[in-house]
Design an enzyme around this catalytic site. Structure first.
Site, mmCIF file in Angstrom:
data_model
loop_
_atom_site.group_PDB
_atom_site.id
_atom_site.type_symbol
_atom_site.label_atom_id
_atom_site.label_comp_id
_atom_site.label_asym_id
_atom_site.label_seq_id
_atom_site.Cartn_x
_atom_site.Cartn_y
_atom_site.Cartn_z
ATOM 1 C CG ASP A 51 54.514 56.769 77.640
ATOM 2 O OD1 ASP A 51 53.586 56.128 77.122
ATOM 3 O OD2 ASP A 51 55.662 56.838 77.164
ATOM 4 N N PRO A 52 52.392 57.398 81.499
ATOM 5 C CG PRO A 52 51.663 55.478 82.633
ATOM 6 C CD PRO A 52 52.224 55.938 81.315
#
Length: 238
Positions: A51-52
């Protein structure tokens, strides 16, 4: 690194920075490889999305090694990170704001350590509504942003190791080794419920995929600088 080596196949260990998607990291590497190695086409992909809001190990496969992506994705993964105890968010992490708070006065170190035992072995887990899994052909996060009510099925996953490494309430640090498909955000949410409270994930870093370790990875900046230096050396020789 040469053009032939890239086309024949490489597994490049990248330390993905915060706020980058895995796709952005791979796309940046693809552009750099084409630019510095004078490649018109290149096969490249990653073996497991981060995920970012997570950092850490991203395995990037090139050339013929892209055929190994499914094999690498299936290997056990290790993470370290932090849970915030006493509050939840809709995304189970910091992507969204806190939506509810819970009491924590009953929580002590003994309860925290005992609760970890509930999550070791095969467990049932619901993916977060803010995830890229598709439901009726639409990504779950799109349903979430549209305010849709979606039924999400439980999935089997396996937690091989779960260790609490620091307790400083409302924060606790952890180390986890788990199977493919495990959502640490969901684990945070479920862990909070098991404490008769709430929790969300605030820090996540992937440290291992199979035998590949973060200690052997390089940053995107180092990757770019290495390719640039190779290009300069080649220009000087020619």
């Amino acid at each position: 690194m040469t053009a032939d080596e890239v086309q024949n196949g490489q597994v490049i260990l990248i330390d993905k920075p915060l706020h980058w998607t895995s796709f952005q990291a791979v796309n940046k590497m693809k552009w750099l490889l084409k630019r510095h190695l004078d490649l018109k086409k290149i096969k490249i992909g990653h073996a497991g999305t981060l995920d970012p809001l997570a950092s850490g190990l991203l395995l990037v496969c090139t050339g013929k090694f892209t055929k190994r992506i499914a094999e690498l994705q299936g290997q056990a993964k290790a993470y370290t990170g932090t849970f915030f105890i006493g509050a939840t968010t809709p995304s189970y992490d910091l992507e969204t704001e806190i939506d509810q708070t819970y009491p924590t006065s009953h929580i002590d170190s003994d309860l925290i350590q005992k609760t970890t035992q509930q999550f070791i072995g095969e467990i049932d887990q619901k993916p977060p509504i803010f995830s890229a899994i598709k439901k009726d052909g639409i990504r779950l996060y799109e349903h979430a942003r549209a305010g849709d009510i979606v039924e999400i099925a439980f999935r089997k996953t396996t937690v091989h190791e779960f260790e609490i490494t620091r307790i400083a309430l409302p924060e606790i640090d952890f180390r986890i080794v788990c199977s493919k498909g495990t959502y640490i955000r969901s684990l945070a949410f479920d862990f909070g419920k098991a404490l008769t409270s709430g929790a969300h994930l605030t820090v996540l870093r992937r440290t291992k995929i199979g035998d590949y370790a973060i200690e052997n990875s390089i940053s995107l900046v180092t990757f770019e600088n290495t390719l640039a230096q190779n290009s300069v050396s080649k220009d000087l020789i020619e």
